[in-house]
Design an enzyme around this catalytic site. Structure first.
Site, PDB file in Angstrom:
ATOM      1  N   ASP A   1       0.845  -1.184   0.000  1.00 48.99           N
ATOM      2  CA  ASP A   1       0.000   0.000   0.000  1.00 48.99           C
ATOM      3  C   ASP A   1       0.889   1.246   0.000  1.00 48.99           C
ATOM      4  OD1 ASP A   1      -2.749   1.203   0.466  1.00 48.99           O
ATOM      5  OD2 ASP A   1      -1.666   2.011   2.191  1.00 48.99           O
TER       6      ASP A   1
ATOM      7  N   GLU B   1       1.683   0.257  -4.984  1.00 45.35           N
ATOM      8  CA  GLU B   1       1.232   1.548  -5.495  1.00 45.35           C
ATOM      9  C   GLU B   1       2.436   2.492  -5.565  1.00 45.35           C
ATOM     10  OE1 GLU B   1      -3.271   2.204  -4.075  1.00 45.35           O
ATOM     11  OE2 GLU B   1      -1.851   2.083  -2.417  1.00 45.35           O
TER      12      GLU B   1
END
Length: 844
Positions: free
Chosen positions: A531, A560
């Site tokens: 994340d 990400e």
């Protein structure tokens, strides 16, 4: 050893609270001071101090909410006629302890961040709060009382070093009062020598570490490579943690209704350790450290098991947590491009009333076999295996903050991006959260069930921030080290949730790598999704890749790679612009996502599939993973670094996005656009990624950020899966097609450059050939038609062409044969044609 009494109280369910807040200022100047208070997710408001007593000023206020109140946020601020926020004392603080009636009473003191819950704990006598080494020749000293340096006749002494000069930092311009001074030393301070400050009237304080912790020299001095955490055996349990700032340390253990306190031994590199003889299995424990004058109590950051709601760490015999079905994993993934990833929330998967699952919303529920709806359609893992996905990416299942594990009979929901304990499983997915070992066994049961169905597990990990810095074990044990700070001393906030972890520091980097290795070995996790990976630094991701390669190079890493504004030099950030420095680490392709359907943060913005002109070039970049048509600023070096997707757990689902952007289109057109988008994802070079339910056009009824929305919004609707069965079969066919034909998952940039050939088309059409060096077919022609009507496309051969996809059906084997050099491609659809090497093949 000291034996002490223990008891626990469960917090009440509260929707209305009353707070009595006492505030004492040593300067007795309360003019303009007030409170700004709020509940999570709601707008704040001002509260004045309206009462006065011998302690100081008092404010009493009540708050109500339609949801459970777990904490009340507040800031003490200074207001003037010109500016309501002319000044403030500290950033966000939270009141978390309420009595059964919903009342909380707290005491605050000027210059002290601590929230006191008992008046007897408040010290009103002059004292030094802290003395910290901030620079190699500077020690900053903070007092609880303000003083007048020029008139109070104060004397400063420093034991262990010679003072060069003292600088006083006054409270504000024009004031004679101060509560902070800086000692400048004649010589460079040592990180391993102990110092003590003495200030007349205020007493003494041991010097600990301040900003100096965020230097390379500190890491070089205190970096520790030995054992950390707890290690159990029936004969003894060993404990060790890292806290260079601490002067004393203890461990508090809870077992069989008794509590035991042991002093811990100071070890190398700032560690504290103890070996306790006897069988401590099942015991809960906390660490206690003295930093400066303050004692702190917290959990073990390396805890492998925790009590209900993670309030304590737990000693566990991991050998007893393996289910009977547990066996070594065999990973066969040759390349990440062979994967088809399916992102799933554990609760969402089975909570639907017709999921056919007994343990709904639980680890064991998702592990159940033979689950079907009332109409006999498969659900759960059986369904995913039939769909053909290779990797199930599970939203966070480490222990997180915002679901109360003692109240699971009440409506609660969260995605889990609020980390509490990174190495222990979340209890709300267990059938009994009070049993710390059971949740481990049940999670392993789920992992084994996924493996038994021929699929792999990707774990969603959130090392980029914590939910609450002040209560984090990282901050309690080594305050100021594990998080990034801006130049003005504030917490960096590139994550947008108030803090960024400092992965570039040796022990934070070590923690991340250790945690990944632990999950990959103890739980046999097959991949990790990071994340907000752009918060981390490149070197940490490289270290993680190396450590996982030592276990099995088939373990995937994806994340990400956004360019986030964190307090880290741009060239060090683990984002897309440094992808060429992170071989074996994949990045979510937001460019393809946004050009495919429109900007994900705008309800109205369109993309290629829903009518916007000018997207063709960007789609050529996307379908070639940036290899054939390079991205302007991204540095992907191979297709395995590119994760292609149209929707994920956050933001609107693709179906909802289409409803917003094309409100006048009918359901048939929405279905066609949706299938077109998903087919582009599954046929593009790179790593395909599906959000759970995307294959049956999942809707969240327009809710964009459903991280705490109820089950009615988030659950996988297995009736909708039945309704959209034709599209489910289409996606199954595309996955079979991709798996059977290596041309759709080429391994290298050179392969794509040499074997992918684009045709000139208009702006609403993408057409390209794939010419593999070997295999069943000489050539594949792929046509993506975003026109609102059919298009006749001219081929360069009359075939015979094998039809592998026609916009509604798809398969690895031919659906039919086209004997023509013209194919009519229906509106909003994808066609795949294959030309056999043997042109005499006339199979129908």
């Amino acid at each position: 050893m000291v034996r002490i009494e223990s008891y626990e109280k469960q917090p009440p369910l509260l929707k209305e609270v009353t707070v009595t807040l006492h505030y004492h200022r040593y300067d007795h100047d309360y003019e303009g001071w007030n409170l700004w208070v709020w509940l999570e997710g709601e707008t704040g408001h001002m509260v004045e101090f309206s009462e006065e007593d011998s302690y100081g000023k008092t404010a009493v206020f009540a708050l109500q909410s339609t949801e459970e109140i777990k904490r009340v946020g507040f800031i003490i601020r200074k207001s003037t006629e010109e500016n309501d926020w002319a000044g403030k004392r500290f950033d966000d603080r939270f009141i978390t302890s309420f009595d059964p009636s919903g009342h909380a009473e707290v005491w605050l003191m000027q210059g002290m961040e601590r929230i006191y819950e008992n008046l007897n704990d408040v010290t009103v006598f002059p004292g030094i709060i802290s003395a910290k080494i901030d620079k190699w020749d500077e020690i900053s000293v903070l007092t609880n009382l303000s003083f007048d340096w020029e008139h109070d006749n104060l004397h400063v002494a420093l034991h262990g070093a010679e003072i060069k000069k003292v600088r006083v930092e006054k409270d504000n311009a024009g004031s004679d009062l101060a509560n902070r001074l800086v000692i400048k030393t004649k010589n460079r301070l040592s990180l391993t020598k102990q110092y003590q400050v003495n200030l007349s009237h205020f007493g003494y304080c041991d010097v600990t570490f301040g900003d100096i912790m965020r230097t390379k020299k500190f890491d070089q001095t205190f970096k520790y490579d030995g054992f950390l955490g707890s290690q159990y055996s029936p004969e003894q349990t060993s404990f060790c943690f890292w806290a260079p700032s601490a002067r004393q340390a203890e461990i508090k253990l809870f077992k069989n209704g008794e509590v035991f306190l042991f002093k811990m031994n100071h070890g190398e590199c700032g560690t504290w350790h103890i070996d306790l003889a006897g069988d401590w299995e099942g015991a809960h424990y906390l660490y206690r450290v003295r930093i400066g004058k303050e004692w702190r109590e917290t959990q073990d950051p390396y805890a492998k098991a925790v009590s209900v709601n993670g309030t304590r760490s737990a000693v566990v015999d991991l050998g007893k947590t393996n289910p009977a079905s547990w066996k070594p994993v065999t990973r066969t993934l040759e390349s990440p491009v062979d994967a088809v990833i399916y992102e799933l929330h554990i609760r969402d998967a089975t909570i639907h009333e017709d999921s056919g699952v007994f343990n709904k919303g639980k680890y064991l529920g998702l592990a159940e076999q033979g689950t079907v709806t009332a109409h006999g359609f498969s659900t759960g893992l059986d369904y995913l295996a039939e769909l053909g996905v290779t990797h199930v990416q599970l939203l966070p299942f480490y222990d997180y903050w915002t679901v109360d594990e003692t109240k699971l009979d009440q409506p609660q929901y969260n995605w889990g991006y609020d980390p509490k304990h990174f190495n222990a499983p979340e209890g709300s997915y267990s059938t009994d959260p009070t049993h710390h070992a059971l949740r481990i066994k049940e999670l392993k049961t789920l992992i084994q069930a996924i493996h038994d169905r021929g699929m792999s597990v990707i774990m969603d990990v959130v090392y980029n921030h914590v939910y609450d810095v002040a209560r984090s074990p990282f901050h309690q044990l080594v305050p100021g080290y594990y998080f990034r700070y801006t130049r003005n001393g504030k917490l960096s906030n590139g994550t947008g949730v108030g803090n960024d972890t400092a992965s570039e520091r040796a022990m934070m980097r070590r923690f991340i790598v250790d945690s990944l290795v632990y999950w990959a070995t103890e739980y046999q996790i097959d991949g990790f999704r990071f994340d907000l990976m752009g918060i981390h630094d490149v070197e940490t991701m490289r270290a993680a890749r190396s450590a996982l390669d030592n276990i099995d190079p088939a373990i995937m890493m994806l994340g990400e790679g956004w360019d986030l504004q964190t307090a880290l030099p741009d060239h060090l950030k683990a984002n897309q612009y440094q992808a060429d420095q992170m071989k074996g680490v994949a990045h979510f392709n937001d460019a393809l996502r946004d050009h495919l359907k429109g900007n994900t943060f705008s309800k109205q913005d369109n993309g290629f599939i829903n009518g916007r002109i000018g997207m063709r070039y960007h789609l050529l970049q996307g379908v070639s993973a940036g290899m054939k048509v390079p991205y302007d600023r991204k540095t992907f070096i191979s297709p395995e670094q590119v994760v292609n997707y149209a929707e994920a757990h956050d933001n609107h689902t693709l179906w909802d996005k289409l409803c917003f952007t094309t409100p006048n289109a009918n359901m048939s057109d929405h279905k066609r656009m949706h299938r077109l988008a998903t087919s582009i994802i599954l046929l593009s070079q790179g790593v395909p990624f599906l959000h759970a339910g995307q294959e049956f056009m999942r809707t969240k009824y327009g809710v964009e950020n459903s991280y705490r929305s109820p089950d009615e919004i988030n659950k996988l609707d297995w009736h909708r899966r039945e309704e959209f069965n034709q599209t489910v079969n289409f996606i199954k066919g595309l996955i079979r097609l991709r798996k059977a034909h290596p041309a759709f998952r080429m391994r290298t940039k050179d392969d794509i450059v040499n074997q992918m050939h684009f045709h000139a088309t208009d702006e609403r059409l993408i057409a390209y050939d794939l010419t593999p060096a070997e295999g069943r077919y000489e050539r594949y022609t792929v046509i993506h038609n975003a026109h609102g009507g059919p298009v006749k496309y001219h081929l360069d051969s009359a075939g015979p062409w094998h039809i592998l996809a026609d916009g509604i059906h798809a398969d690895s084997e031919p659906l039919g044969v086209l004997r023509s050099d013209v194919v009519e491609v229906s509106r909003h659809s994808t066609y795949v044609l294959a030309l056999p090497f043997n042109s005499m093949d006339s199979r129908e």
